[in-house]
Design a protein around this motif. Structure first.
Motif, PDB file in Angstrom:
ATOM      1  N   UNK A   1       0.823  -1.209   0.000  1.00  0.00           N
ATOM      2  CA  UNK A   1       0.000   0.000   0.000  1.00  0.00           C
ATOM      3  C   UNK A   1       0.863   1.267   0.000  1.00  0.00           C
ATOM      4  N   UNK A   2       2.163   1.109   0.127  1.00  0.00           N
ATOM      5  CA  UNK A   2       3.059   2.258   0.113  1.00  0.00           C
ATOM      6  C   UNK A   2       2.962   2.997  -1.217  1.00  0.00           C
ATOM      7  N   UNK A   3       2.658   4.289  -1.136  1.00  0.00           N
ATOM      8  CA  UNK A   3       2.464   5.097  -2.345  1.00  0.00           C
ATOM      9  C   UNK A   3       2.171   6.533  -1.937  1.00  0.00           C
ATOM     10  N   UNK A   4       2.197   7.406  -2.918  1.00  0.00           N
ATOM     11  CA  UNK A   4       1.644   8.743  -2.745  1.00  0.00           C
ATOM     12  C   UNK A   4       0.161   8.652  -3.094  1.00  0.00           C
ATOM     13  N   UNK A   5      -0.671   9.111  -2.179  1.00  0.00           N
ATOM     14  CA  UNK A   5      -2.119   9.048  -2.364  1.00  0.00           C
ATOM     15  C   UNK A   5      -2.623  10.428  -2.783  1.00  0.00           C
ATOM     16  N   UNK A   6      -3.416  10.433  -3.844  1.00  0.00           N
ATOM     17  CA  UNK A   6      -3.969  11.665  -4.387  1.00  0.00           C
ATOM     18  C   UNK A   6      -5.488  11.632  -4.307  1.00  0.00           C
ATOM     19  N   UNK A   7      -6.070  12.765  -3.947  1.00  0.00           N
ATOM     20  CA  UNK A   7      -7.522  12.877  -4.033  1.00  0.00           C
ATOM     21  C   UNK A   7      -7.880  13.629  -5.307  1.00  0.00           C
ATOM     22  N   UNK A   8      -9.032  13.312  -5.831  1.00  0.00           N
ATOM     23  CA  UNK A   8      -9.489  13.901  -7.079  1.00  0.00           C
ATOM     24  C   UNK A   8     -10.991  14.138  -6.998  1.00  0.00           C
ATOM     25  N   UNK A   9     -11.452  15.105  -7.779  1.00  0.00           N
ATOM     26  CA  UNK A   9     -12.878  15.429  -7.783  1.00  0.00           C
ATOM     27  C   UNK A   9     -13.277  15.941  -9.156  1.00  0.00           C
ATOM     28  N   UNK A  10     -14.501  15.661  -9.523  1.00  0.00           N
ATOM     29  CA  UNK A  10     -15.015  16.168 -10.795  1.00  0.00           C
ATOM     30  C   UNK A  10     -16.529  16.194 -10.745  1.00  0.00           C
ATOM     31  N   UNK A  11     -17.122  17.243 -11.342  1.00  0.00           N
ATOM     32  CA  UNK A  11     -18.585  17.350 -11.325  1.00  0.00           C
ATOM     33  C   UNK A  11     -19.217  17.103 -12.686  1.00  0.00           C
ATOM     34  N   UNK A  12     -18.377  16.723 -13.673  1.00  0.00           N
ATOM     35  CA  UNK A  12     -18.936  16.439 -15.000  1.00  0.00           C
ATOM     36  C   UNK A  12     -18.713  15.001 -15.427  1.00  0.00           C
ATOM     37  N   UNK A  13     -18.029  14.246 -14.598  1.00  0.00           N
ATOM     38  CA  UNK A  13     -17.687  12.868 -14.952  1.00  0.00           C
ATOM     39  C   UNK A  13     -18.951  12.016 -15.050  1.00  0.00           C
ATOM     40  N   UNK A  14     -18.947  11.078 -15.991  1.00  0.00           N
ATOM     41  CA  UNK A  14     -20.063  10.151 -16.066  1.00  0.00           C
ATOM     42  C   UNK A  14     -19.741   8.921 -15.237  1.00  0.00           C
ATOM     43  N   UNK A  15     -20.765   8.235 -14.802  1.00  0.00           N
ATOM     44  CA  UNK A  15     -20.606   7.154 -13.829  1.00  0.00           C
ATOM     45  C   UNK A  15     -19.642   6.071 -14.318  1.00  0.00           C
ATOM     46  N   UNK A  16     -19.712   5.732 -15.589  1.00  0.00           N
ATOM     47  CA  UNK A  16     -18.876   4.645 -16.105  1.00  0.00           C
ATOM     48  C   UNK A  16     -17.398   5.014 -16.173  1.00  0.00           C
ATOM     49  N   UNK A  17     -17.076   6.297 -16.039  1.00  0.00           N
ATOM     50  CA  UNK A  17     -15.676   6.756 -16.124  1.00  0.00           C
ATOM     51  C   UNK A  17     -15.054   7.011 -14.764  1.00  0.00           C
ATOM     52  N   UNK A  18     -15.732   6.664 -13.708  1.00  0.00           N
ATOM     53  CA  UNK A  18     -15.317   7.068 -12.374  1.00  0.00           C
ATOM     54  C   UNK A  18     -14.010   6.424 -11.921  1.00  0.00           C
ATOM     55  N   UNK A  19     -13.577   5.353 -12.576  1.00  0.00           N
ATOM     56  CA  UNK A  19     -12.340   4.680 -12.171  1.00  0.00           C
ATOM     57  C   UNK A  19     -11.109   5.223 -12.890  1.00  0.00           C
ATOM     58  N   UNK A  20     -11.305   6.136 -13.843  1.00  0.00           N
ATOM     59  CA  UNK A  20     -10.231   6.563 -14.723  1.00  0.00           C
ATOM     60  C   UNK A  20      -9.697   7.919 -14.299  1.00  0.00           C
ATOM     61  N   UNK A  21      -8.425   8.015 -14.009  1.00  0.00           N
ATOM     62  CA  UNK A  21      -7.817   9.250 -13.530  1.00  0.00           C
ATOM     63  C   UNK A  21      -7.949  10.392 -14.523  1.00  0.00           C
ATOM     64  N   UNK A  22      -7.862  10.092 -15.799  1.00  0.00           N
ATOM     65  CA  UNK A  22      -7.861  11.148 -16.817  1.00  0.00           C
ATOM     66  C   UNK A  22      -9.194  11.886 -16.903  1.00  0.00           C
ATOM     67  N   UNK A  23     -10.233  11.364 -16.249  1.00  0.00           N
ATOM     68  CA  UNK A  23     -11.542  12.013 -16.300  1.00  0.00           C
ATOM     69  C   UNK A  23     -11.776  12.968 -15.140  1.00  0.00           C
ATOM     70  N   UNK A  24     -10.790  13.100 -14.251  1.00  0.00           N
ATOM     71  CA  UNK A  24     -10.928  14.006 -13.111  1.00  0.00           C
ATOM     72  C   UNK A  24     -10.130  15.289 -13.388  1.00  0.00           C
ATOM     73  N   UNK A  25     -10.747  16.425 -13.224  1.00  0.00           N
ATOM     74  CA  UNK A  25     -10.104  17.704 -13.505  1.00  0.00           C
ATOM     75  C   UNK A  25      -9.454  18.344 -12.283  1.00  0.00           C
TER      76      UNK A  25
END
Length: 124
Positions: free
Chosen positions: A88-112
């Motif tokens: 589990x050792x890693x840098x942990x990042x939080x992300x948020x987006x209000x336009x993402x569609x449900x099916x894309x929620x696992x993909x980092x590139x969809x978070x602004x």
């Protein structure tokens, strides 16, 4: 919206940590997620919580050990991490987006919107 992640640190295997991600504005209508990146590896999905917090999803590697939650009144998201393992050792990042569609929620590139990352080290 700006995100500020904190709560990382050094912990022994089997230990626990709680990460927080504070937003600068209202995020109740945002998908919010945690990703992590270990040295030499690509950023990977950890957990996501849907708008208003009624649905959560987890990577198989953390399911049953990590819990994602949010407090919309405080514009804050959390990641409770139990039974931590060296992998589990890693840098942990939080992300948020209000336009993402449900099916894309696992993909980092969809978070602004991204926080700066907080380092979690699990080692004996």
């Amino acid at each position: 919206v700006q995100l500020q992640a904190c709560g990382g640190g050094f912990v022994q295997p089997g230990g626990s940590l709680r990460l927080s991600c504070a937003a600068s504005g209202r995020v109740s209508n945002y998908y919010m997620a945690w990703f992590r990146q270990a040295p030499g590896k690509e950023r990977e999905f950890v957990a996501v919580i849907k708008r208003y917090g009624d649905t959560t999803d987890y990577a198989d590697s953390v399911k049953g050990r990590f819990t994602i939650s949010r407090d919309n009144a405080k514009n804050t998201m959390y990641l409770q991490m139990n039974s931590l393992k060296p992998e589990d050792t890693a840098v942990y990042y939080c992300a948020a987006d209000n336009t993402i569609i449900h099916s894309s929620r696992f993909r980092a590139e969809h978070y602004d919107n991204w926080g700066q990352g907080t380092l979690v080290t699990v080692s004996s």
